[in-house]
Design a protein around this motif. Sequence first.
Motif, PDB file in Angstrom:
ATOM      1  N   PRO A  46      -4.103  68.191 -17.863  1.00  0.00           N
ATOM      2  CA  PRO A  46      -2.977  67.589 -18.603  1.00  0.00           C
ATOM      3  C   PRO A  46      -3.070  66.073 -18.721  1.00  0.00           C
ATOM      4  N   ALA A  47      -3.641  65.415 -17.712  1.00  0.00           N
ATOM      5  CA  ALA A  47      -3.765  63.954 -17.773  1.00  0.00           C
ATOM      6  C   ALA A  47      -4.710  63.554 -18.898  1.00  0.00           C
ATOM      7  N   PHE A  48      -5.812  64.281 -19.039  1.00  0.00           N
ATOM      8  CA  PHE A  48      -6.748  63.997 -20.127  1.00  0.00           C
ATOM      9  C   PHE A  48      -6.091  64.230 -21.481  1.00  0.00           C
ATOM     10  N   LEU A  49      -5.368  65.342 -21.591  1.00  0.00           N
ATOM     11  CA  LEU A  49      -4.752  65.683 -22.874  1.00  0.00           C
ATOM     12  C   LEU A  49      -3.632  64.702 -23.229  1.00  0.00           C
ATOM     13  N   ALA A  50      -2.860  64.258 -22.232  1.00  0.00           N
ATOM     14  CA  ALA A  50      -1.773  63.318 -22.499  1.00  0.00           C
ATOM     15  C   ALA A  50      -2.290  61.946 -22.884  1.00  0.00           C
ATOM     16  N   ALA A  51      -3.491  61.598 -22.410  1.00  0.00           N
ATOM     17  CA  ALA A  51      -4.038  60.276 -22.714  1.00  0.00           C
ATOM     18  C   ALA A  51      -4.336  60.114 -24.195  1.00  0.00           C
ATOM     19  N   VAL A  52      -4.686  61.208 -24.882  1.00  0.00           N
ATOM     20  CA  VAL A  52      -5.055  61.109 -26.296  1.00  0.00           C
ATOM     21  C   VAL A  52      -3.886  60.615 -27.150  1.00  0.00           C
ATOM     22  N   PRO A  53      -2.689  61.253 -27.103  1.00  0.00           N
ATOM     23  CA  PRO A  53      -1.592  60.722 -27.918  1.00  0.00           C
ATOM     24  C   PRO A  53      -1.104  59.349 -27.479  1.00  0.00           C
ATOM     25  N   LEU A  55      -3.012  56.885 -26.322  1.00  0.00           N
ATOM     26  CA  LEU A  55      -3.958  55.939 -26.916  1.00  0.00           C
ATOM     27  C   LEU A  55      -3.868  55.944 -28.435  1.00  0.00           C
ATOM     28  N   ALA A  56      -3.499  57.086 -29.010  1.00  0.00           N
ATOM     29  CA  ALA A  56      -3.300  57.131 -30.463  1.00  0.00           C
ATOM     30  C   ALA A  56      -2.141  56.228 -30.868  1.00  0.00           C
ATOM     31  N   GLY A  57      -1.102  56.190 -30.045  1.00  0.00           N
ATOM     32  CA  GLY A  57      -0.012  55.257 -30.311  1.00  0.00           C
ATOM     33  C   GLY A  57      -0.492  53.824 -30.297  1.00  0.00           C
ATOM     34  N   ALA A  58      -1.367  53.496 -29.340  1.00  0.00           N
ATOM     35  CA  ALA A  58      -1.942  52.149 -29.293  1.00  0.00           C
ATOM     36  C   ALA A  58      -2.789  51.883 -30.534  1.00  0.00           C
ATOM     37  N   GLY A  59      -3.511  52.895 -30.990  1.00  0.00           N
ATOM     38  CA  GLY A  59      -4.310  52.749 -32.201  1.00  0.00           C
ATOM     39  C   GLY A  59      -3.457  52.505 -33.430  1.00  0.00           C
ATOM     40  N   SER A  60      -2.295  53.134 -33.477  1.00  0.00           N
ATOM     41  CA  SER A  60      -1.377  52.919 -34.596  1.00  0.00           C
ATOM     42  C   SER A  60      -0.830  51.499 -34.593  1.00  0.00           C
ATOM     43  N   VAL A  61      -0.498  50.993 -33.403  1.00  0.00           N
ATOM     44  CA  VAL A  61      -0.048  49.602 -33.282  1.00  0.00           C
ATOM     45  C   VAL A  61      -1.164  48.653 -33.712  1.00  0.00           C
ATOM     46  N   GLY A  62      -2.386  48.961 -33.289  1.00  0.00           N
ATOM     47  CA  GLY A  62      -3.518  48.134 -33.688  1.00  0.00           C
ATOM     48  C   GLY A  62      -3.728  48.139 -35.196  1.00  0.00           C
ATOM     49  N   ALA A  63      -3.518  49.289 -35.825  1.00  0.00           N
ATOM     50  CA  ALA A  63      -3.664  49.376 -37.283  1.00  0.00           C
ATOM     51  C   ALA A  63      -2.643  48.494 -37.988  1.00  0.00           C
ATOM     52  N   LEU A 103     -12.796  60.655 -25.262  1.00  0.00           N
ATOM     53  CA  LEU A 103     -11.404  60.965 -25.610  1.00  0.00           C
ATOM     54  C   LEU A 103     -10.603  59.693 -25.864  1.00  0.00           C
ATOM     55  N   ALA A 104     -10.908  58.633 -25.119  1.00  0.00           N
ATOM     56  CA  ALA A 104     -10.221  57.360 -25.342  1.00  0.00           C
ATOM     57  C   ALA A 104     -10.523  56.821 -26.731  1.00  0.00           C
ATOM     58  N   VAL A 105     -11.804  56.850 -27.107  1.00  0.00           N
ATOM     59  CA  VAL A 105     -12.193  56.390 -28.449  1.00  0.00           C
ATOM     60  C   VAL A 105     -11.577  57.289 -29.513  1.00  0.00           C
ATOM     61  N   PHE A 106     -11.590  58.595 -29.257  1.00  0.00           N
ATOM     62  CA  PHE A 106     -10.991  59.543 -30.198  1.00  0.00           C
ATOM     63  C   PHE A 106      -9.508  59.234 -30.390  1.00  0.00           C
ATOM     64  N   GLY A 107      -8.782  59.006 -29.284  1.00  0.00           N
ATOM     65  CA  GLY A 107      -7.355  58.744 -29.363  1.00  0.00           C
ATOM     66  C   GLY A 107      -7.031  57.489 -30.145  1.00  0.00           C
ATOM     67  N   VAL A 108      -7.701  56.385 -29.814  1.00  0.00           N
ATOM     68  CA  VAL A 108      -7.447  55.132 -30.536  1.00  0.00           C
ATOM     69  C   VAL A 108      -7.806  55.284 -32.010  1.00  0.00           C
ATOM     70  N   GLY A 109      -8.940  55.952 -32.270  1.00  0.00           N
ATOM     71  CA  GLY A 109      -9.355  56.159 -33.660  1.00  0.00           C
ATOM     72  C   GLY A 109      -8.385  57.003 -34.444  1.00  0.00           C
ATOM     73  N   VAL A 110      -7.868  58.056 -33.827  1.00  0.00           N
ATOM     74  CA  VAL A 110      -6.905  58.927 -34.500  1.00  0.00           C
ATOM     75  C   VAL A 110      -5.640  58.151 -34.868  1.00  0.00           C
ATOM     76  N   PHE A 346       4.921  64.607 -29.813  1.00  0.00           N
ATOM     77  CA  PHE A 346       3.877  65.474 -29.281  1.00  0.00           C
ATOM     78  C   PHE A 346       3.877  65.451 -27.759  1.00  0.00           C
ATOM     79  N   LEU A 347       4.077  64.253 -27.176  1.00  0.00           N
ATOM     80  CA  LEU A 347       4.087  64.128 -25.718  1.00  0.00           C
ATOM     81  C   LEU A 347       5.301  64.798 -25.086  1.00  0.00           C
ATOM     82  N   ILE A 348       6.434  64.741 -25.780  1.00  0.00           N
ATOM     83  CA  ILE A 348       7.666  65.290 -25.215  1.00  0.00           C
ATOM     84  C   ILE A 348       7.739  66.797 -25.376  1.00  0.00           C
ATOM     85  N   GLY A 349       7.315  67.298 -26.530  1.00  0.00           N
ATOM     86  CA  GLY A 349       7.593  68.679 -26.906  1.00  0.00           C
ATOM     87  C   GLY A 349       7.090  69.728 -25.942  1.00  0.00           C
TER      88      GLY A 349
END
Length: 391
Positions: A46-53, A55-63, A103-110, A346-349
């Motif tokens: 679960p820690a690995f899976l939770a890290a993706v969204p 980091l995706a939030g961070a990627g959205s802020v970066g965008a 997964l970190a790169v995937f999350g930020v990229g997504v 996604f994280l809450i649901g």
Amino acid sequence: MVDTRMRHGRAALAFSFFAQGVAFALLVTRIPAVQDRYGISNALLPAFLAAVPVLAGAGSVGAEQLVKRVRPGLVLRWSQPVVLLALLGVAAGDAVLHLAVALAVFGVGVGALDASMNMLGVSLQHRYGRSIMLGFHAAYSLGGIVGATLAWVGAHGQLPLLGSYLPVVAVLLPAALLGSRWYLDAGRGPEPQEGPGAAGVGQPVAAFRLLLPLCLVMTFAYIGDSTVSNWSAKYLQDVLGSSEQLATVPYNVYMATTLIGRSLGDLGVRRFGAAAVVRSGALLAALGFGTVAAASGPGTGMLGFTLLGLGLCVLVPQTFAAAGRLFPEASDSAVARLNIFNYVGFLIGSPLVGALGDVWNYRGAMLVPMALVLVTVVYATSFTPRRTATA
């Protein structure tokens, strides 16, 4: 008037949505294989899976910050290859550290990819002068179905992860790069003057207050979506007594009805308006959750998941479109900020429904996302704003 350049831009962006749907489905539907490859325990997964969204939030802020300096099309052009190559990284590593980095790169990229795709979609819809946003998300749904099917083929054929992912990336990556030549960015207009009817750049609190209803709708929509993604099979098998084989069907039905609803949704928006379509979608989704909660057997449960696909599918695309209308001079920033709440939902649901199911029961747990999507009905007027603002 729609010209050839706009049609090419629309087709290229639709392919980008499709490719993203394929990539994401290939990852999430083969999580058990990823877990086995790297020897990750059930407690650590679960820690690995939770890290993706996250980091995706961070990627959205970066965008959001990047598009202040470069065109959204350029962010999209390079974030999509990053996501596809990170997917290969997930399959090619041989240590947990390799997986964590991939997964970190995937999350930020997504995060950057989702934000920039929707930025271009909103701006292109503005150029067209009619609703086309649901069509882009229909392409994503189609990609999800294709990706899940390819993952099933790989698992059924006992292919290694790299053998399953490499041919797909080898096709999608050059096609996405070629299609990126036709991305169509909106022209940059002058910044509007601040006034009593607008929340200016120097008024972030006021701007967020205007965007907040849409953020809530986005969050609730993804709580509903993650509920179906993570719990439909378990619910059908453990609560409604279906077979293991039948329990795999609801998510496929959900994805298929999502594709149908999004393919037809733009016609509904053009005829009845965005607010009416969102209101109807929320009511239909609530009816779906209610049907699932009250179901006496697998057949009724399948009907409920079918209604959920048809109802939830319109909410997210129309929420992005509404943000673009609300902040026409700063739609890129508005879309990037709104996109963060995709990952919040996604994280809450999944944990929310799981925890309620454990301490209460899963029938009762289904009533919580039902109540949340009903709140969307209250906010339906936010989809036809009467005033504009700058983010």
